[in-house]
Design an enzyme around this catalytic site. Sequence first.
Site, PDB file in Angstrom:
ATOM      1  N   TYR A   1      -8.757   4.994 -13.123  1.00  0.00           N
ATOM      2  CA  TYR A   1      -8.620   5.811 -12.032  1.00  0.00           C
ATOM      3  C   TYR A   1      -8.751   7.181 -12.055  1.00  0.00           C
ATOM      4  O   TYR A   1      -8.488   7.876 -11.063  1.00  0.00           O
ATOM      5  CB  TYR A   1      -7.590   5.372 -11.104  1.00  0.00           C
ATOM      6  CG  TYR A   1      -7.391   3.840 -10.698  1.00  0.00           C
ATOM      7  CD1 TYR A   1      -8.266   3.029 -10.238  1.00  0.00           C
ATOM      8  CD2 TYR A   1      -6.165   3.172 -11.376  1.00  0.00           C
ATOM      9  CE1 TYR A   1      -8.009   1.497  -9.909  1.00  0.00           C
ATOM     10  CE2 TYR A   1      -5.877   1.991 -11.250  1.00  0.00           C
ATOM     11  CZ  TYR A   1      -6.537   1.011 -10.409  1.00  0.00           C
ATOM     12  OH  TYR A   1      -6.329  -0.152 -10.238  1.00  0.00           O
TER      13      TYR A   1
ATOM     14  N   GLY B   1       0.850  -1.158  -0.048  1.00  0.00           N
ATOM     15  CA  GLY B   1       0.129   0.084  -0.058  1.00  0.00           C
ATOM     16  C   GLY B   1       0.795   1.245  -0.020  1.00  0.00           C
ATOM     17  O   GLY B   1       0.366   2.513  -0.195  1.00  0.00           O
TER      18      GLY B   1
ATOM     19  N   GLY C   1       4.128  -3.390  -3.724  1.00  0.00           N
ATOM     20  CA  GLY C   1       4.295  -3.773  -4.984  1.00  0.00           C
ATOM     21  C   GLY C   1       4.718  -2.460  -5.643  1.00  0.00           C
ATOM     22  O   GLY C   1       5.617  -2.156  -6.075  1.00  0.00           O
TER      23      GLY C   1
ATOM     24  N   ARG D   1      -4.574   2.982 -16.250  1.00  0.00           N
ATOM     25  CA  ARG D   1      -4.746   3.633 -15.114  1.00  0.00           C
ATOM     26  C   ARG D   1      -5.439   4.711 -15.210  1.00  0.00           C
ATOM     27  O   ARG D   1      -6.342   5.401 -14.520  1.00  0.00           O
ATOM     28  CB  ARG D   1      -3.203   3.831 -14.339  1.00  0.00           C
ATOM     29  CG  ARG D   1      -2.745   2.530 -14.058  1.00  0.00           C
ATOM     30  CD  ARG D   1      -1.672   2.642 -13.117  1.00  0.00           C
ATOM     31  NE  ARG D   1      -1.935   3.080 -11.783  1.00  0.00           N
ATOM     32  CZ  ARG D   1      -2.015   4.413 -11.307  1.00  0.00           C
ATOM     33  NH1 ARG D   1      -1.135   5.331 -12.190  1.00  0.00           N
ATOM     34  NH2 ARG D   1      -2.259   4.795 -10.184  1.00  0.00           N
TER      35      ARG D   1
ATOM     36  N   CYS E   1     -10.901   3.114 -29.966  1.00  0.00           N
ATOM     37  CA  CYS E   1     -12.115   3.897 -30.255  1.00  0.00           C
ATOM     38  C   CYS E   1     -13.170   3.906 -28.985  1.00  0.00           C
ATOM     39  O   CYS E   1     -14.227   3.262 -29.006  1.00  0.00           O
ATOM     40  CB  CYS E   1     -12.928   3.103 -31.401  1.00  0.00           C
ATOM     41  SG  CYS E   1     -11.888   2.946 -32.742  1.00  0.00           S
ATOM     42  N   GLU E   2     -12.750   4.729 -28.147  1.00  0.00           N
ATOM     43  CA  GLU E   2     -13.412   5.198 -26.848  1.00  0.00           C
ATOM     44  C   GLU E   2     -12.844   6.584 -26.385  1.00  0.00           C
ATOM     45  O   GLU E   2     -11.599   6.951 -26.394  1.00  0.00           O
ATOM     46  CB  GLU E   2     -12.748   4.281 -25.572  1.00  0.00           C
ATOM     47  CG  GLU E   2     -12.941   2.766 -25.997  1.00  0.00           C
ATOM     48  CD  GLU E   2     -14.229   2.325 -25.297  1.00  0.00           C
ATOM     49  OE1 GLU E   2     -14.810   2.991 -24.760  1.00  0.00           O
ATOM     50  OE2 GLU E   2     -14.560   1.175 -25.587  1.00  0.00           O
TER      51      GLU E   2
HETATM   52  C1  LIG Z   1      -2.353  -5.288  -4.333  1.00  0.00           C
HETATM   53  C2  LIG Z   1      -1.887  -5.968  -3.135  1.00  0.00           C
HETATM   54  C3  LIG Z   1      -0.745  -5.576  -2.480  1.00  0.00           C
HETATM   55  C4  LIG Z   1       0.321  -4.395  -3.226  1.00  0.00           C
HETATM   56  O1  LIG Z   1      -0.160  -3.310  -2.826  1.00  0.00           O
HETATM   57  P1  LIG Z   1       0.656  -1.826  -3.326  1.00  0.00           P
HETATM   58  O2  LIG Z   1      -0.185  -0.784  -3.211  1.00  0.00           O
HETATM   59  O3  LIG Z   1       1.045  -2.310  -4.773  1.00  0.00           O
HETATM   60  O4  LIG Z   1       1.758  -2.006  -2.477  1.00  0.00           O
HETATM   61  C5  LIG Z   1      -0.335  -6.190  -1.499  1.00  0.00           C
HETATM   62  N1  LIG Z   1      -1.078  -7.041  -0.968  1.00  0.00           N
HETATM   63  C6  LIG Z   1      -2.234  -7.595  -1.431  1.00  0.00           C
HETATM   64  C7  LIG Z   1      -3.168  -8.436  -0.511  1.00  0.00           C
HETATM   65  C8  LIG Z   1      -2.662  -6.870  -2.652  1.00  0.00           C
HETATM   66  O5  LIG Z   1      -4.014  -7.139  -3.048  1.00  0.00           O
END
Ligand SMILES: *Cc1c(COP(=O)(O)O)cnc(C)c1O
Length: 413
Positions: free
Chosen positions: A316, A239, A275, A312, A342-343
């Site tokens: 979003y 996150g 991630g 993205r 085409c959007e």
């Molecule tokens: C997507 C996800 C992450 C990674 O989230 P980031 O924001 O990219 O760090 C970690 N754990 C779970 C369970 C996820 O679904």
Amino acid sequence: MMEFTLRNDELYCEDVPLAEIAEKIGTPCFVYSTAALLKAYEDLDRAFSGVEHLICFSVKSNGNLAVLSLLSRHGAGMDIVSRGELFRSLKAGVPAERIVYSGVGKTREEIRYALESGILSFNVESLPELEALDREAGLLGKRAPVSLRINPDVESHTHEYTATGKKENKFGIPYAGALQAYAQAAGYRNLEIRGIDTHIGSQITSFEPFIQAFRKIADLFNTLRNKGFDLQFCDIGGGLGIAYRDETPLTAEQYASAVRPILEPLGCRIILEPGRFISGNAGVLLTRVIHFKQTGVRNFAVVDAGMNDLIRPSLYGAYHEILPVHANGGPEVKMDVVGPICESGDWLAKDRQLPKLKEGDLLCVNSAGAYSYTMSSNYNSRPRGAEVLVDGRKYRVVRRAETYDDLIRGEEV
Ligand SMILES: *Cc1c(COP(=O)(O)O)cnc(C)c1O
């Protein structure tokens, strides 16, 4: 975007001119920096030094085998959300005992594959999943390693699609039902309860949501231990946000100093699932201008990458910085950068000041290392471009561009 720099008015990834990659490999194409991937990983690793921990990279942010292999060789594990991601991780050489498996809808067939592979833990998200896991483990004569993903019901101040830790979300077991869920889990013969897990959302740029969530998780952890549960780890999810524009995200150091005081007293191994923090600013999307189109009302740079390559912005409303690969210094005009799909929702950027562009000019779309290639599609029957990994002065194609035969593979008339 430290590894993407301007030298003599030309953009480089590490020591490779981006124009050279576009010329040799073609566009659109994704370019990743080895140094940037490793720096983010190592910053986080260092910030947690002194406490036993495992960084499980979120494969859904960037699943390229070369990226997974690189991080794995530096000690990372993986956080997966499907059998496909487990398949990828194992192919990349990641040891199964460093893999945790999250996700609200694991099928029995996916569960069996993960049990047979010998992963570190299933992050179980519901009571029906517990039951399914117990049954499948029993049929295979195995004990399934389990941690329960607890939804702590906190506000994470991020896009509504990437908030996962509110009680209204589909993720995890409600905080209020957690003790009962552990009690139920303890009653299953084929489960081995190993830990506790949470993940409250993505692109979070302040401490507060993490602190609130981890305090609740730590309380629960202590209560469970007092009840005799032998919990070996606390998985705090991912996150951590990054800078796409002018955000000031937490550094690894700031994040660690905020959360370590809550987690260290637990005296257990900490698992992290970053991630975007690792891959987001380690990649760019290279694209070429097809036409510069002026309608009298707006200017459009129509480029050869669309929402099928990078969804993205459409999905979003996300902001990605866009830079000309050659800074020509010409007068700037306001324009939208749009794809050929085409959007009307097919745009990469709106109302940007960029030098007046012409056919063939190269653009670099920043912060495209996470949730970019992995979210791409063949919409409008457009083959995906290549993925390239740069390392110093060298680069190599780590996934070739798709061909037109790839587009129809498996189809029959
Ligand atoms: C997507 C996800 C992450 C990674 O989230 P980031 O924001 O990219 O760090 C970690 N754990 C779970 C369970 C996820 O679904």
